[in-house]
Motif scaffolding. Sequence first.
Motif, short mmCIF file in Angstrom:
data_model
loop_
_atom_site.label_atom_id
_atom_site.label_comp_id
_atom_site.label_asym_id
_atom_site.label_seq_id
_atom_site.Cartn_x
_atom_site.Cartn_y
_atom_site.Cartn_z
N SER A 158 4.26 -12.10 -3.78
CA SER A 158 5.12 -11.73 -3.77
C SER A 158 6.07 -12.55 -3.06
N SER A 159 6.16 -12.94 -1.53
CA SER A 159 6.95 -13.75 -0.96
C SER A 159 7.05 -15.13 -1.71
N ILE A 200 10.52 -9.11 1.38
CA ILE A 200 9.19 -8.06 1.30
C ILE A 200 10.47 -6.64 0.33
N THR A 217 -1.47 -3.35 9.55
CA THR A 217 -1.13 -3.48 8.30
C THR A 217 -0.87 -2.15 7.73
N TYR A 230 -3.06 -5.23 -1.10
CA TYR A 230 -2.13 -5.04 -0.18
C TYR A 230 -1.13 -6.42 0.60
N ARG A 238 3.10 2.73 1.66
CA ARG A 238 3.56 1.58 -0.19
C ARG A 238 1.84 2.11 -0.43
N ALA A 266 2.43 -0.42 6.45
CA ALA A 266 2.18 0.01 4.91
C ALA A 266 1.94 0.91 4.33
N SER A 325 -1.03 -9.40 -2.49
CA SER A 325 0.12 -9.00 -3.45
C SER A 325 1.74 -9.43 -2.81
N GLN A 326 1.56 -9.08 -1.78
CA GLN A 326 2.71 -9.36 -0.48
C GLN A 326 3.23 -11.18 -0.37
N ASN A 327 2.15 -11.91 0.06
CA ASN A 327 1.94 -13.57 0.42
C ASN A 327 2.25 -13.70 -1.19
N GLY A 357 7.47 -3.05 -4.36
CA GLY A 357 5.90 -3.76 -3.87
C GLY A 357 4.88 -2.56 -4.83
#
Length: 244
Positions: free
Chosen positions: A125-126, A135, A27, A118, A34, A31, A121-123, A139
């Motif tokens: 969002s998904s 993704i 990651t 991070y 980001r 990322a 948060s992506q999980n 983000g």
Amino acid sequence: MDGKEGNSWSGGASFGLQSGMAVIPYTLLTAYRRLGLTGSETLLLIHLLSFRQIEGKDFPSLEELQAVTGRNGSVIASELQKLIKEGFLKIVAGSDERQGIHYERYDFSGLYDKLGSYLASQNDSSAADGNRGSIRSGGRAVSLGTGNNLPGDAFGEDESRSLFVVFEKEFGRPLSPMECETISGWLDQDRYPEELILLALKESVFAGKVHFRYIDRILLEWSRNRVKNAQDVKAYSQRFRGGR
């Protein structure tokens, strides 16, 4: 590929693998932008992780980091200061009572916490997108507390870097990471103006006591007496030397 070339390649690969392999969080590679990191800052983190895992060095010197990156010591020091300021790294001091030695090491818990936040948060969002696994470029929901890429941050970094350069010239050597953290603390925690820090350095040079503890005592004394700029320093010095 003939036999000789094959043997050469396999021999080189074997030697490389025997030299060790560092485990880098994937990651971090995918990322880092980001998270508000530049490519050079990310590479510096990778080198620090590699020093720990391969060479068993928890606190490589600036000279060692210069050797593997090929970059200027003051630039590396500035990047370390930023990584510490934004919570990716910490410098932890300790001691070994049996051997009677004191040591320092880099703590990467902040980096792992940010990577974990991070990914979480992506999980989230998904899941909100119907588990499509996408993704979003937005983000931005990730709040890492780093002030990522704010236009005003550039001035702060240049200001700190100029201080590092001046201190290195006066000390006649590269600054250690702990010394860089001290300067960072003067700026970010104590809120001393850059002008005042440079004046304290000048006072220490005149006194023949060019070391951080003496400079810190000067700044603390000035703070207690509400000395905030060059004019205040001049007035305070005249008052002090005149027996008040």
